[in-house]
Design a protein around this motif. Structure first.
Motif, short mmCIF file in Angstrom:
data_model
loop_
_atom_site.label_atom_id
_atom_site.label_comp_id
_atom_site.label_asym_id
_atom_site.label_seq_id
_atom_site.Cartn_x
_atom_site.Cartn_y
_atom_site.Cartn_z
N GLN A 169 -3.98 20.86 17.50
CA GLN A 169 -3.03 20.52 16.61
C GLN A 169 -3.89 19.48 15.54
O GLN A 169 -4.77 18.80 16.38
CB GLN A 169 -1.91 19.69 16.99
N GLU A 236 0.55 18.61 11.83
CA GLU A 236 1.81 17.48 11.77
C GLU A 236 1.46 16.38 11.07
O GLU A 236 0.43 15.60 11.29
CB GLU A 236 2.05 17.30 13.07
N LYS A 298 8.03 9.71 12.53
CA LYS A 298 8.20 10.98 11.64
C LYS A 298 8.40 10.64 10.26
O LYS A 298 9.08 9.70 9.88
CB LYS A 298 9.20 11.91 12.50
#
Ligand SMILES: NC(=O)c1ccc[n+]([C@@H]2O[C@H](COP(=O)([O-])OP(=O)(O)OC[C@H]3O[C@@H](n4cnc5c(N)ncnc54)[C@H](OP(=O)(O)O)[C@@H]3O)[C@@H](O)[C@H]2O)c1
Length: 385
Positions: A169, A236, A298
């Motif tokens: 990732q 991400e 987030k």
């Protein structure tokens, strides 16, 4: 000694790059400088760095520059597309730093790639618009693309010495911009001055607004996808308000490698110019022993819809990223000129994307047509607001 051409020398990245060249005169020689219309600053840069070629946007700016430099100046002055392409492909140049803002960076970057130059790429819009074509042409011409964007430089550094097959990732960090903690119902009151006041980074106006809407992070997802040849599912976005971790890479054994530093573009620019060497920049380290919180959260896609739109464009691919980028440039410009509100930036981009039918197998000319149509469409949407 590396010979350098800087496209966008009068901008934030260009000025930082010239400070590095000034500090390390034994390592770098400026061969060409290009700007748009800021002939005052360009003339000073030419006097200091004595390039052989200078490029501006149009004949009027070329004339102004000639007058400012005086009859004794030996620099060749060109303008327009031809000029930018000459600065990008000059036979004596080793590295082309593409630090122009916006879609205007695409053609000269492609010219540099076709000439087989090493590209120090700051102009993320190039990869956003035409990532597949640009990376394919770079491979065909043996042109290396070294990232200047601090996050991509961080990822590039975290990938050194590792196997691509082990990558799990990419964790792309974002400061969250000046409005991270502002309630969304106050967004319509945001002024241009407030949006131009980034908490951590000192940058040009367009990228500063993009950082406030989080569109910048969306453009960076698209940039990372092409640059590191990964699917968007492997990327991400992590909000990290202190901007000390410039990005991270996770491997399949659960190891995470991060690149840290103070928020200053000089390290990323210098690394691209001197790769694989590191220059003694004498930058201070982050303050690890004093108070230094490193926090993460987030991103809120409902509050920052530009990031969600960029993920949508990323999934759609083909001509959609060029449409996102073009509509965003028009909308940001309209916000900077106080024609639309801050939340309307996302509205303009969304409407332009909805109106676009994705081209199935686009070549460069299809991408340029999509860009042009999206600009016109976005301008019409702005005019109706
Ligand atoms: N600033 C940062 O810290 C930072 C960080 C990461 C990535 N980037 C990326 O680097 C690029 C440059 O950003 P910046 O903040 O340095 O921008 P900036 O300060 O606005 O500077 C833009 C530069 O491009 C020139 N330019 C503008 N429009 C042009 C056109 N149509 N044709 C040719 N030249 C043109 C400008 O010339 P004039 O001065 O004559 O108008 C100026 O030299 C952007 O793609 C941005 O996303 C920037």
């Amino acid at each position: 000694m590396k010979n350098i051409s800087i496209l966008g020398s009068t901008g934030s990245i260009g000025r930082n790059a010239l400070q590095i060249v000034e500090t390390f005169p034994q390592q770098f020689k400026i061969k060409a400088l290009a700007a748009k219309t800021n002939t005052d600053l360009l003339a000073k840069q030419i006097e200091q760095f004595t390039p052989e070629l200078a490029v501006v946007f149009d004949a009027a700016s070329a004339q102004q520059l000639k007058q400012k430099l005086g009859a004794s100046s030996k620099v060749e002055i060109l303008y327009g597309d031809e000029g930018y392409q000459a600065a990008a492909s000059d036979a004596t140049v080793d590295i082309v730093l593409t630090a122009v803002v916006g879609a205007a960076g695409l053609k000269p970057t492609l010219a540099a790639i076709e000439a087989g130059k090493t590209i120090a790429l700051a102009n993320k819009e190039t990869l956003v618009m035409a990532g597949e074509i640009v990376t394919m042409k770079a491979a065909q011409n043996g042109a290396q693309i070294l990232p200047v964007d601090s996050e991509h430089s961080a990822i590039f550094q975290c990938l050194q010495g590792q196997r691509k097959a082990d990558l799990a990732q990419i964790l792309l960090t974002a400061s969250g911009g000046p409005f991270l903690n502002l309630p969304v119902d106050e967004f319509h009151r945001i002024s241009t001055a407030q949006a131009l006041n980034h908490p951590n980074w000192d940058m040009g106006p367009k990228i500063t607004i993009d950082s406030a809407t989080l569109m910048n992070k969306g453009l960076e997802v698209l940039e990372a996808k092409s640059l590191f040849d990964v699917s968007e599912d492997m990327i991400e976005v992590v909000i990290h308000p202190q901007s000390i971790i410039h990005s991270m890479v996770a491997y399949q054994d659960g190891t995470v490698i991060a690149q840290l530093g103070i928020p200053d573009m000089k390290a990323a620019i210098a690394y691209a110019l001197s790769y694989p060497k590191r220059l003694p920049l004498n930058q201070p380290l982050p303050d690890f022993s004093g108070r230094q919180d490193l926090t993460f959260q987030k991103p809120d896609l409902a509050k920052f819809p530009c990031l969600a739109l960029a993920f949508q464009a990323c999934k759609a691919g083909k001509t959609m990223p060029a449409v996102l980028n073009a509509a965003n440039e028009v909308a940001v410009n309209a916000f900077l000129n106080q024609k639309i509100s801050f939340p309307a930036i996302a509205g303009v981009v969304e409407m332009a994307m909805e109106a676009h039918s994705v081209h199935a197998n686009p070549g460069l000319s299809d991408i340029l047509v999509a860009d042009e149509e999206a600009r016109q469409n976005a301008a019409d949407i702005v005019a109706r607001m």
